[in-house]
Write an enzyme that holds these catalytic residues in place. Structure first.
Site, PDB file in Angstrom:
ATOM      1  N   GLY A  27       0.838  -1.201   0.000  1.00 11.36           N
ATOM      2  CA  GLY A  27       0.000   0.000   0.000  1.00 11.36           C
ATOM      3  C   GLY A  27       0.870   1.248   0.000  1.00 11.36           C
ATOM      4  O   GLY A  27       2.104   1.159  -0.034  1.00 11.36           O
ATOM      5  N   TYR A 142     -16.276   5.421   7.787  1.00 11.16           N
ATOM      6  CA  TYR A 142     -14.832   5.152   7.762  1.00 11.16           C
ATOM      7  C   TYR A 142     -14.192   5.561   9.095  1.00 11.16           C
ATOM      8  O   TYR A 142     -13.484   4.770   9.724  1.00 11.16           O
ATOM      9  CB  TYR A 142     -14.189   5.912   6.588  1.00 11.16           C
ATOM     10  CG  TYR A 142     -12.684   5.967   6.636  1.00 11.16           C
ATOM     11  CD1 TYR A 142     -11.921   4.845   6.327  1.00 11.16           C
ATOM     12  CD2 TYR A 142     -12.014   7.143   6.986  1.00 11.16           C
ATOM     13  CE1 TYR A 142     -10.525   4.892   6.370  1.00 11.16           C
ATOM     14  CE2 TYR A 142     -10.635   7.209   7.025  1.00 11.16           C
ATOM     15  CZ  TYR A 142      -9.895   6.072   6.714  1.00 11.16           C
ATOM     16  OH  TYR A 142      -8.513   6.118   6.766  1.00 11.16           O
TER      17      TYR A 142
HETATM   18  N1  LIG Z   1      -4.831   7.557   2.383  1.00 18.79           N
HETATM   19  C1  LIG Z   1      -5.000   8.543   3.239  1.00 18.79           C
HETATM   20  O1  LIG Z   1      -5.133   9.711   2.859  1.00 18.79           O
HETATM   21  C2  LIG Z   1      -5.007   8.258   4.725  1.00 18.79           C
HETATM   22  C3  LIG Z   1      -5.193   9.322   5.615  1.00 18.79           C
HETATM   23  C4  LIG Z   1      -5.155   9.065   6.987  1.00 18.79           C
HETATM   24  C5  LIG Z   1      -4.937   7.777   7.449  1.00 18.79           C
HETATM   25  N2  LIG Z   1      -4.785   6.765   6.559  1.00 18.79           N
HETATM   26  C6  LIG Z   1      -4.555   5.413   7.072  1.00 18.79           C
HETATM   27  O2  LIG Z   1      -3.240   5.030   6.690  1.00 18.79           O
HETATM   28  C7  LIG Z   1      -3.189   3.627   6.472  1.00 18.79           C
HETATM   29  C8  LIG Z   1      -2.557   3.330   5.124  1.00 18.79           C
HETATM   30  O3  LIG Z   1      -3.337   3.939   4.096  1.00 18.79           O
HETATM   31  P1  LIG Z   1      -2.837   3.916   2.571  1.00 18.79           P
HETATM   32  O4  LIG Z   1      -3.177   5.225   1.987  1.00 18.79           O
HETATM   33  O5  LIG Z   1      -1.447   3.404   2.515  1.00 18.79           O
HETATM   34  O6  LIG Z   1      -3.853   2.833   2.001  1.00 18.79           O
HETATM   35  P2  LIG Z   1      -3.676   1.754   0.827  1.00 18.79           P
HETATM   36  O7  LIG Z   1      -2.604   2.178  -0.136  1.00 18.79           O
HETATM   37  O8  LIG Z   1      -5.045   1.487   0.295  1.00 18.79           O
HETATM   38  O9  LIG Z   1      -3.141   0.479   1.601  1.00 18.79           O
HETATM   39  C9  LIG Z   1      -3.984  -0.383   2.315  1.00 18.79           C
HETATM   40  C10 LIG Z   1      -3.402  -1.763   2.199  1.00 18.79           C
HETATM   41  O10 LIG Z   1      -4.255  -2.685   2.924  1.00 18.79           O
HETATM   42  C11 LIG Z   1      -4.367  -3.874   2.151  1.00 18.79           C
HETATM   43  N3  LIG Z   1      -5.576  -4.570   2.564  1.00 18.79           N
HETATM   44  C12 LIG Z   1      -6.854  -4.229   2.320  1.00 18.79           C
HETATM   45  N4  LIG Z   1      -7.692  -5.122   2.875  1.00 18.79           N
HETATM   46  C13 LIG Z   1      -6.912  -6.054   3.489  1.00 18.79           C
HETATM   47  C14 LIG Z   1      -7.175  -7.224   4.249  1.00 18.79           C
HETATM   48  N5  LIG Z   1      -8.432  -7.647   4.474  1.00 18.79           N
HETATM   49  N6  LIG Z   1      -6.135  -7.943   4.741  1.00 18.79           N
HETATM   50  C15 LIG Z   1      -4.862  -7.553   4.496  1.00 18.79           C
HETATM   51  N7  LIG Z   1      -4.541  -6.456   3.779  1.00 18.79           N
HETATM   52  C16 LIG Z   1      -5.564  -5.710   3.287  1.00 18.79           C
HETATM   53  C17 LIG Z   1      -4.399  -3.372   0.713  1.00 18.79           C
HETATM   54  O11 LIG Z   1      -4.093  -4.423  -0.190  1.00 18.79           O
HETATM   55  P3  LIG Z   1      -4.955  -4.583  -1.556  1.00 18.79           P
HETATM   56  O12 LIG Z   1      -4.952  -3.226  -2.195  1.00 18.79           O
HETATM   57  O13 LIG Z   1      -4.185  -5.606  -2.306  1.00 18.79           O
HETATM   58  O14 LIG Z   1      -6.325  -5.019  -1.121  1.00 18.79           O
HETATM   59  C18 LIG Z   1      -3.303  -2.304   0.764  1.00 18.79           C
HETATM   60  O15 LIG Z   1      -2.033  -2.875   0.581  1.00 18.79           O
HETATM   61  C19 LIG Z   1      -4.620   3.128   6.649  1.00 18.79           C
HETATM   62  O16 LIG Z   1      -4.759   2.627   7.948  1.00 18.79           O
HETATM   63  C20 LIG Z   1      -5.470   4.363   6.488  1.00 18.79           C
HETATM   64  O17 LIG Z   1      -6.678   4.243   7.206  1.00 18.79           O
HETATM   65  C21 LIG Z   1      -4.808   6.973   5.203  1.00 18.79           C
END
Ligand SMILES: NC(=O)c1ccc[n+]([C@@H]2O[C@H](COP(=O)([O-])OP(=O)(O)OC[C@H]3O[C@@H](n4cnc5c(N)ncnc54)[C@H](OP(=O)(O)O)[C@@H]3O)[C@@H](O)[C@H]2O)c1
Length: 305
Positions: A27, A142
């Site tokens: 991710g 969310y």
């Molecule tokens: N993006 C933002 O702006 C933001 C802001 C604040 C906080 N956050 C938090 O930061 C963290 C990382 O976010 P990110 O932006 O890096 O998100 P991301 O790129 O969507 O990464 C999420 C990862 O989780 C994996 N995943 C999804 N469902 C799963 C499951 N059931 N079991 C195991 N792996 C699973 C996905 O794999 P697949 O894609 O292969 O399913 C992906 O590798 C999250 O906790 C998010 O809530 C994000």
């Protein structure tokens, strides 16, 4: 330190080498965590969704017990904020119950657990940056699922860090969102689209590389367990963020401000959610400004010479 299998940890040049499992390793944040910890000499085990499904306790237990990591970084998440309104069950399965599953197994292994959370646990009514001491009150499914995940982690094991971050941008792009804001803006400008971006929603844009380095420091310094806010310093609206992207790159863009209410999004979002860390400050750790982080990102991606 002993692993679950009783095998003593290795020491290399006097430094304790530990095994760190990173869930959600491909991710946006997960991939930068893999990169950040590669420099440390620790044994890194990147786990993608095909290696582990956090919604399934039995198989998660099997996978993690076989690896017996001393630390587990859980970046697995359902991050599509609007879709979570319609698929709340799925959001809770991954962000809340999935977080609980990983916490249960980490507790059984006596591992340190890092759970990644979000600024969306807050309602945005404070009008000052949110500290670790502020009381959450999420506005959408969310945010509620992430806060439930936080509570499960807190109530399952003592050895935990809850990292709240915000508005992430990283080289990998959010796999759950199909990219990141910067790349979306650049693509729109290159295809000479009209670009309308909200100017009334304020946040702290955060480079996943900087967030990953901060999490690395947190573990290296063995800071007290608990909640930490990890975001680049300063704040801006999404419109100001877009304007800065075009100003730094010198790109021509047909950019105009819009109002959040006009978008009629399915999920309600906090209108003001910048984060600040009083806890890191105590230990002399601070993050660079979002403007510097943006410039670094654009340089590393080859947009600046
Ligand atoms: N993006 C933002 O702006 C933001 C802001 C604040 C906080 N956050 C938090 O930061 C963290 C990382 O976010 P990110 O932006 O890096 O998100 P991301 O790129 O969507 O990464 C999420 C990862 O989780 C994996 N995943 C999804 N469902 C799963 C499951 N059931 N079991 C195991 N792996 C699973 C996905 O794999 P697949 O894609 O292969 O399913 C992906 O590798 C999250 O906790 C998010 O809530 C994000």
């Amino acid at each position: 330190m002993e692993t679950a299998e009783g095998e003593a940890c290795k020491r290399e040049r006097g430094v304790l080498v530990i095994k760190i499992a990173i869930i959600g390793a491909n991710g946006q944040l997960g991939s930068d965590l893999v990169r950040a910890f590669k420099d440390t000499g620790h044994e890194i085990i990147p786990l993608t969704h095909t290696d582990i499904d956090v919604t399934d306790l039995k198989s998660s237990r099997e996978v993690l017990k076989k690896l017996a990591p001393e630390a587990v970084l859980n970046c697995a998440a359902y991050v599509r904020v609007d879709d979570a309104e319609d698929f709340a069950q799925m959001a809770f399965a991954i962000n809340a119950l999935g977080a609980r599953n990983v916490a249960l197994v980490s507790s059984e292994l006596s591992s340190v657990l890092v759970y990644i959370s979000t600024d969306y646990v807050f309602d945005g009514r404070k009008k000052q940056p949110y500290t670790e001491d502020d009381v959450p009150n999420p506005l959408n499914a969310y945010g509620n699922s992430k806060l439930a995940g936080e509570y499960f982690v807190r109530n399952t094991l003592e050895k935990h860090y809850i990292i709240r971050s915000s508005s992430l941008f990283g080289a990998a792009g959010a796999s759950g969102k199909g990219g990141n804001f910067i790349e979306t803006m650049i693509k729109k400008a290159q295809s000479q689209e009209e670009i309308s971006v909200v100017d009334d929603m304020i946040m702290s844009p955060t480079y996943t590389k900087d967030a990953a380095d901060m999490i690395k420091n947190l573990l290296a310094k063995e800071l007290p367990f608990g909640i930490y806010h990890v975001s680049n310093s300063g704040r801006c609206s999404w419109y100001e963020f877009a304007r800065e992207i075009f100003s730094i790159t010198g790109m021509d863009a047909n950019l105009s401000p819009a109002k959040t209410a006009a978008l009629k999004s399915r999920a309600k979002r906090p209108m003001f959610s910048p984060l600040v860390s009083i806890r890191f400050k105590k230990y002399g750790l601070e993050m660079k400004s979002w403007e510097d982080a943006l410039r670094n990102y654009l340089t590393e991606k080859g947009y600046l010479k």
